[in-house]
Write an enzyme that holds these catalytic residues in place. Structure first.
Site, PDB file in Angstrom:
ATOM      1  N   HIS A 215       0.826  -1.203   0.000  1.00  0.00           N
ATOM      2  CA  HIS A 215       0.000   0.000   0.000  1.00  0.00           C
ATOM      3  C   HIS A 215       0.864   1.258   0.000  1.00  0.00           C
ATOM      4  O   HIS A 215       0.400   2.327  -0.377  1.00  0.00           O
ATOM      5  CB  HIS A 215      -1.000  -0.004   1.155  1.00  0.00           C
ATOM      6  CG  HIS A 215      -0.404  -0.053   2.527  1.00  0.00           C
ATOM      7  ND1 HIS A 215      -0.174  -1.225   3.197  1.00  0.00           N
ATOM      8  CD2 HIS A 215      -0.008   0.932   3.360  1.00  0.00           C
ATOM      9  CE1 HIS A 215       0.327  -0.969   4.389  1.00  0.00           C
ATOM     10  NE2 HIS A 215       0.447   0.345   4.511  1.00  0.00           N
ATOM     11  N   ASP A 245       0.547  -7.751   0.353  1.00  0.00           N
ATOM     12  CA  ASP A 245       0.767  -6.326   0.584  1.00  0.00           C
ATOM     13  C   ASP A 245       2.267  -6.080   0.581  1.00  0.00           C
ATOM     14  O   ASP A 245       2.912  -6.031   1.623  1.00  0.00           O
ATOM     15  CB  ASP A 245       0.138  -5.929   1.926  1.00  0.00           C
ATOM     16  CG  ASP A 245       0.200  -4.437   2.194  1.00  0.00           C
ATOM     17  OD1 ASP A 245       0.683  -3.691   1.323  1.00  0.00           O
ATOM     18  OD2 ASP A 245      -0.221  -4.014   3.292  1.00  0.00           O
ATOM     19  N   GLY A 332       2.569   4.637  11.456  1.00  0.00           N
ATOM     20  CA  GLY A 332       3.980   4.941  11.391  1.00  0.00           C
ATOM     21  C   GLY A 332       4.834   3.723  11.171  1.00  0.00           C
ATOM     22  O   GLY A 332       6.048   3.818  10.965  1.00  0.00           O
ATOM     23  N   SER A 334       4.116   1.025   8.851  1.00  0.00           N
ATOM     24  CA  SER A 334       3.885   0.292   7.608  1.00  0.00           C
ATOM     25  C   SER A 334       5.181  -0.041   6.879  1.00  0.00           C
ATOM     26  O   SER A 334       6.033   0.815   6.681  1.00  0.00           O
ATOM     27  CB  SER A 334       3.008   1.100   6.656  1.00  0.00           C
ATOM     28  OG  SER A 334       1.668   0.754   6.793  1.00  0.00           O
ATOM     29  N   SER A 350       1.874  -4.720   7.643  1.00  0.00           N
ATOM     30  CA  SER A 350       0.780  -4.359   6.749  1.00  0.00           C
ATOM     31  C   SER A 350      -0.212  -3.445   7.450  1.00  0.00           C
ATOM     32  O   SER A 350      -0.390  -2.296   7.073  1.00  0.00           O
ATOM     33  CB  SER A 350       0.072  -5.622   6.244  1.00  0.00           C
ATOM     34  OG  SER A 350      -1.056  -5.291   5.451  1.00  0.00           O
TER      35      SER A 350
END
Length: 463
Positions: A215, A245, A332, A334, A350
């Site tokens: 993402h 992801d 914060g 990811s 994720s």
């Protein structure tokens, strides 16, 4: 806090800041213990990274009798779930040094139940994964699942039959953690995006690259090592939502040094030596500059998570094949690293629900799956040697203040993970450009042009 510095054009974006990793050894006592016994009926002790291969072999041998497995970290034993009371099956398990555990639900029955959940209960704010410890599908609903949505979810679970699935509520709401982090920055659609670097890799064409969350790669194409710096890396591949992801991001400079290591601060590094499959019950570590270093365990595999859609307020972004854990995380984190004490890369952050005050669930993209999908290999070949040592054992492994020096802004809620600036904006989700991804007043987003000096792993300077 001092750091090894590397010329700006050869920025070493190490895989997530892990100050106090030395103290994390206390979390996993006897992590390297392994022994065999002459008595086949006596369970053997295993390292957590070794049980996956044994479980896979037994799964192929036992066929329909195999109903999942998990690692008992307190005893360092591999537990194999079996359906039925076939003595030959039990003997095979014991011969391999594992423990046989008779259960009710077969693998096929649980898989069929998961398909029913997918067709009848794909609701934003829900997730499910098989929990081999309970031999059930553990269904989780966040705080947004109420009223008709809650009734639909619980009625679907009830329809699966007694003892097949269980539902629990989770604090907060499921969200991706794109709007904060510790390492990489992008400008897109008039706003800032901030994510974490996962692990350095070598792309199939031999160029240096890194893995991060998918993402993040969907949200922006080019990434920098400072909040307002020039791009140093470009997204090559990105998958989100759907079957994973993860993103492969290639460094723009082919001479970039991208060592296969974790920056532990104070000039110390931890080598990442392999990518490994997660095992339920395995103890793991996660690092993010918003929340520091936190530990926990793997609670489920092949998890399905239904995030609120990034583009459709009434839609769902479903991601499958994730690792479920009880490790906390917040906005914060990811793309950041999930790994083991012995240097095994396990996952990329994720999303999830809850926070590091009340707890919650966090889901991770398996590193092994991401590597196979993008055709990359872990590490950077000869460039990944590094010269680090063990981290200071006096630091607290689970204390965010010890894991990331708050005086440098790495875990400062007013800096790196500023929630007020839109970092945790539920309405925008992963691609929300409306809020500031990081508060410029925070030290994590060093504006001086000399890069990061906050233990974030992006330790750069001008020549």
């Amino acid at each position: 806090m001092s750091h090894k510095r590397i010329p700006k054009r050869k920025a070493a974006l190490a895989a997530g800041s892990v100050a106090a990793l030395g103290a994390a050894a206390l979390l996993l006592p006897n992590a390297n213990a392994s022994q065999s016994n002459s008595d086949d009926a006596t369970p053997k002790t295993f390292k957590a990274t070794d049980v996956g291969d044994v479980a896979s072999q037994l799964a192929s041998q036992l066929g329909d009798a195999f109903a999942g497995s998990y690692y008992d970290s307190s005893k360092q034993q591999l537990v194999i779930n079996v359906v039925g009371d076939n003595s030959n099956v039990v003997n095979q398990i014991e011969k391999a040094g594992a423990v046989a555990n008779q259960v009710q639900n077969s693998t096929s029955a649980l898989q069929a139940a998961a398909k029913t959940l997918k067709s009848d209960a794909t609701i934003p704010g829900t997730a499910w994964a098989v929990d081999p410890k309970t031999n059930k599908i553990q269904v989780t609903a966040d705080s947004t699942v109420t009223g008709a949505k809650w009734n639909k979810l619980t009625s679907t679970v009830d329809s699966l039959g007694s003892g097949v699935a269980a539902v629990k509520k989770s604090a907060g709401s499921f969200k991706t953690f794109v709007s904060g982090g510790d390492a990489i920055f992008a400008q897109a659609n008039g706003g800032g995006v901030r994510c974490s670097l996962g692990f350095n890799v070598t792309a199939s064409d031999g160029s240096p690259a890194f893995l991060t969350a998918g993402h993040c790669g969907v949200a922006a194409k080019q990434w920098s090592d400072s909040q307002n710096g020039q791009p140093i890396a470009t997204v090559d591949q990105a998958t989100f939502p759907g079957a994973g992801d993860f993103s492969l991001v290639k460094y723009d400079d082919p001479n970039t040094q991208a060592p296969s290591e974790v920056n532990a601060g104070n000039g110390q590094t931890v080598q990442i030596t392999q990518a490994a499959e997660a095992t339920v019950g395995q103890q793991v570590l996660r690092m993010g500059s918003t929340t520091g270093l936190h530990d926990g365990s793997v609670t489920g595999l092949d998890a399905t998570v239904n995030f609120q859609s990034e583009t459709d307020p009434n839609g769902v972004d479903t991601v499958t094949g994730l690792i479920q854990t009880d490790v906390c995380a917040e906005a914060g984190d990811s793309g950041g690293s999930l790994f083991t004490q012995d240097g095994s890369a396990i996952g990329l952050t994720s999303g999830g629900s809850g926070d590091c005050t009340t707890g919650g669930e966090t889901f991770f993209q398996p590193v092994t799956t991401a590597l196979a999908a993008v055709g990359a290999t872990l590490g950077a070949g000869d460039a990944g040697a590094g010269d680090g040592g063990a981290a200071d054992p006096s630091a607290s492994a689970s204390d965010p203040a010890g894991a990331a020096d708050p005086s440098a802004g790495a875990s400062d809620p007013a800096g790196a993970g500023d929630q007020a600036g839109g970092a945790d904006d539920q309405a925008g989700g992963a691609g929300d450009q409306a809020g500031g991804a990081a508060d410029p007043s925070g030290a994590a987003g060093d504006q001086s042009g000399t890069g990061m000096d906050d233990g974030s792993g992006l330790v750069t300077s001008t020549p």
